[in-house]
Each structure stands twice: as C-alpha cells, then as structure tokens.
Design an enzyme around this catalytic site. Sequence first.
Site, PDB file in Angstrom:
ATOM      1  N   GLU B  48      23.278 -40.891   9.872  1.00 57.99           N
ATOM      2  CA  GLU B  48      23.472 -40.246   8.565  1.00 57.99           C
ATOM      3  C   GLU B  48      22.777 -38.886   8.505  1.00 57.99           C
ATOM      4  O   GLU B  48      23.369 -37.892   8.059  1.00 57.99           O
ATOM      5  CB  GLU B  48      22.939 -41.143   7.440  1.00 57.99           C
ATOM      6  CG  GLU B  48      23.684 -42.464   7.257  1.00 57.99           C
ATOM      7  CD  GLU B  48      25.128 -42.295   6.836  1.00 57.99           C
ATOM      8  OE1 GLU B  48      25.532 -41.201   6.425  1.00 57.99           O
ATOM      9  OE2 GLU B  48      25.887 -43.286   6.940  1.00 57.99           O
ATOM     10  N   ASN B  52      24.627 -35.179   8.442  1.00 57.11           N
ATOM     11  CA  ASN B  52      24.395 -34.225   7.358  1.00 57.11           C
ATOM     12  C   ASN B  52      24.043 -32.835   7.879  1.00 57.11           C
ATOM     13  O   ASN B  52      24.518 -31.828   7.345  1.00 57.11           O
ATOM     14  CB  ASN B  52      23.280 -34.731   6.438  1.00 57.11           C
ATOM     15  CG  ASN B  52      23.783 -35.772   5.457  1.00 57.11           C
ATOM     16  OD1 ASN B  52      24.973 -36.034   5.377  1.00 57.11           O
ATOM     17  ND2 ASN B  52      22.863 -36.372   4.728  1.00 57.11           N
ATOM     18  N   ARG B 106      33.846 -37.666   3.272  1.00 54.27           N
ATOM     19  CA  ARG B 106      32.441 -37.986   2.963  1.00 54.27           C
ATOM     20  C   ARG B 106      32.412 -38.897   1.741  1.00 54.27           C
ATOM     21  O   ARG B 106      33.171 -38.685   0.801  1.00 54.27           O
ATOM     22  CB  ARG B 106      31.635 -36.714   2.653  1.00 54.27           C
ATOM     23  CG  ARG B 106      31.623 -35.622   3.705  1.00 54.27           C
ATOM     24  CD  ARG B 106      30.763 -35.983   4.907  1.00 54.27           C
ATOM     25  NE  ARG B 106      31.507 -36.683   5.919  1.00 54.27           N
ATOM     26  CZ  ARG B 106      31.046 -37.705   6.642  1.00 54.27           C
ATOM     27  NH1 ARG B 106      29.856 -38.168   6.449  1.00 54.27           N
ATOM     28  NH2 ARG B 106      31.788 -38.273   7.544  1.00 54.27           N
TER      29      ARG B 106
HETATM   30  N1  LIG Z   1      20.967 -31.244   6.112  1.00 54.09           N
HETATM   31  C1  LIG Z   1      21.579 -30.852   4.990  1.00 54.09           C
HETATM   32  N2  LIG Z   1      21.803 -29.536   4.734  1.00 54.09           N
HETATM   33  C2  LIG Z   1      22.424 -29.133   3.604  1.00 54.09           C
HETATM   34  N3  LIG Z   1      22.877 -29.973   2.640  1.00 54.09           N
HETATM   35  C3  LIG Z   1      22.685 -31.287   2.828  1.00 54.09           C
HETATM   36  C4  LIG Z   1      22.025 -31.811   3.996  1.00 54.09           C
HETATM   37  N4  LIG Z   1      21.983 -33.154   3.887  1.00 54.09           N
HETATM   38  C5  LIG Z   1      22.580 -33.462   2.712  1.00 54.09           C
HETATM   39  N5  LIG Z   1      23.002 -32.359   2.064  1.00 54.09           N
HETATM   40  C6  LIG Z   1      23.664 -32.335   0.723  1.00 54.09           C
HETATM   41  O1  LIG Z   1      23.454 -33.600   0.102  1.00 54.09           O
HETATM   42  C7  LIG Z   1      24.706 -34.207  -0.237  1.00 54.09           C
HETATM   43  C8  LIG Z   1      24.631 -35.699  -0.160  1.00 54.09           C
HETATM   44  O2  LIG Z   1      24.428 -36.153   1.178  1.00 54.09           O
HETATM   45  P1  LIG Z   1      24.867 -37.632   1.582  1.00 54.09           P
HETATM   46  O3  LIG Z   1      24.220 -38.586   0.641  1.00 54.09           O
HETATM   47  O4  LIG Z   1      24.624 -37.825   3.023  1.00 54.09           O
HETATM   48  O5  LIG Z   1      26.433 -37.651   1.266  1.00 54.09           O
HETATM   49  P2  LIG Z   1      27.642 -36.941   2.066  1.00 54.09           P
HETATM   50  O6  LIG Z   1      27.140 -36.492   3.391  1.00 54.09           O
HETATM   51  O7  LIG Z   1      28.671 -38.010   2.179  1.00 54.09           O
HETATM   52  O8  LIG Z   1      28.080 -35.796   1.215  1.00 54.09           O
HETATM   53  C9  LIG Z   1      25.702 -33.548   0.694  1.00 54.09           C
HETATM   54  O9  LIG Z   1      27.021 -33.572   0.168  1.00 54.09           O
HETATM   55  C10 LIG Z   1      25.156 -32.122   0.801  1.00 54.09           C
HETATM   56  O10 LIG Z   1      25.529 -31.348  -0.344  1.00 54.09           O
HETATM   57 MG   LIG Z   2      26.044 -37.650   4.655  1.00 56.26          MG
END
Ligand SMILES: Nc1ncnc2c1ncn2[C@@H]1O[C@H](COP(=O)(O)OP(=O)(O)O)[C@@H](O)[C@H]1O
Ligand SMILES: [Mg+2]
Lengths: 105, 143
Positions: B48, B52, B106
């Site tokens: 996960e 990301n 996502r």
């Molecule tokens: N490493 C990262 N860099 C930039 N934005 C991030 C990062 N990790 C998460 N995000 C932001 O947080 C949101 C939620 O992450 P997550 O719970 O993993 O859901 P998803 O990846 O399905 O969108 C993402 O849609 C993104 O906007």
């Molecule tokens: Mg994610």
Amino acid sequence: MIGYSIDEKELTVMIKGDIDHHSSVDIRTQTDELIFKYIPNKLILDFSQVTFCDSSGIAIVLGRYKLMKQYGGTVSLAKVNPQISRIFDLSGVWNIIGRKEVKSK
Amino acid sequence: MSLINKMQITFPSRSVNEGFARVSTASFISQLDPTLEEISDIKTIVSEAVTNSIVHGYADREGEIIISVYIYDNRRVRITVKDRGVGIPDIKKAMEACFTTGSEDRAGMGFTIMQTFSDKLKVRSVQNRGTIVTMEKILCPRP
Ligand SMILES: Nc1ncnc2c1ncn2[C@@H]1O[C@H](COP(=O)(O)OP(=O)(O)O)[C@@H](O)[C@H]1O
Ligand SMILES: [Mg+2]
C-alpha cells in the site's frame, strides 16, 4: 493473469497470482473484455489462485460491480481465503457483493 | 528499545517493483520467524505504501523510493517508506476511508489497511518535498 469459463450466462473468471496496482491493469482489461463479449447475467470472481491481494483488489471488485450493474447483472466472489477476506471486510464489499463459499484455512 | 538489525533498499518508482518491495521486506523479517498472517500483513502494508509513492507521490515523473526496515528487541519491527514526490496537502483528509485523489482503479482504502494491519502508523509529508510513512508491527512471541 486470468482464466475463465462460461456456462449459460454465468461467467467465472479465475484470477491468478498477485493482485496489486501493477497487475490490476491486465486483470481489469482482460475481465472487462470477457464481460463485453459474453454480457453475462452473473460474474463470479474466483480467488482460489490468488497469492496476494491489496486494496487494488477492492477497486477491481467494485469496478466490475458497477460495470455488471449497467447490464443488470450481479457479481459474487468465490474461494476467498481468510487473509484476503480481511481486506474486503474493511471495505464493506460484502454489503453489495455475494460470497459464494469461503475456503477454510 | 535497542536495534538488532536493519536494512534499506532504494528503487525507482516503477510498478513492477511493487512485488519486489513487499517480498524483500518480508524476506528480511523472516529472521524473526513470523506467522503466515504476520508476513501477509507486512506484505500488504508495504504494498500500500509503495503503491502510493508510485501512483500519487510520483504521479507524473519517476523518482526514488526508499524502504528502511528496523528490527528492535521485543520483536518490534519498524518500516519506513519514503518518497520525494508531491506530498500530501491534507494528511487527515487523505487518511479517511474511501478518500482518493486517484482514478477508478484506486479504492481510497490504502491508509485504512495500513492502519488496521499495523500496530502504529505515522505519516509525515511536506508538499513538493515528499512523504514518509512509518509503520510499526510487534510480532507475536514465539516459543
Ligand atoms: N506518497 C504519497 N504522495 C502523495 N499523495 C499521497 C501519498 N500517499 C497517499 N496520498 C494521498 O492520499 C490519498 C489516500 O491514499 P490511500 O488511502 O492509499 O487511497 P488510494 O491510494 O486508493 O487513493 C491518495 O488518493 C493521495 O491523494
Ligand atoms: Mg493507496
């Protein structure tokens, strides 16, 4: 990678290997091609050969649910092991999607 | 809390490396003789966090992802996943279940999974500088 069988209007797609962001593109496009080809009443996603699944699997299931709904069809999951089941428990997937049978440990 | 062992890997933000990232982390932790469920949890949370960084952090360019794994006494494992990507403007919002800025593939469940499958999750992020996700898991005692 996927395999499939079609019986009447019931399409069973067997997903093989790891389900992650990397593999999800192929799983999605290959599954959707079969849906467009057969327009099934029922899609069963068979998880017996899935070796790993993260939240990309949730998106795959929910996406296929939406697509099948457009044709008036349903989706259910089969042979989801307990570990993968925990991912789906978190997402509320079971509220809208049927569970065929759960493989015991 | 004393450090017993550590490792670090650096790799480019290509999706093909997602499998490598979770398997190599799990492989390093195998020295603690974890249960199958613990291995699966660790693979999932690493997958996960790395996804990301690839999908969100480095949405429109390739960059480096650094995973550090620390093993402390009392079977405590700390994993950090770091990118120098776009960062997260509102961490609280980002961590809400079903929140996503991503596309249809996502589910917005990444942080919820990281939270549930670890014992501790901490996210630090600075816009246009990057994100560090720190996760801790305490493995069950083994005979
Ligand atoms: N490493 C990262 N860099 C930039 N934005 C991030 C990062 N990790 C998460 N995000 C932001 O947080 C949101 C939620 O992450 P997550 O719970 O993993 O859901 P998803 O990846 O399905 O969108 C993402 O849609 C993104 O906007
Ligand atoms: Mg994610």
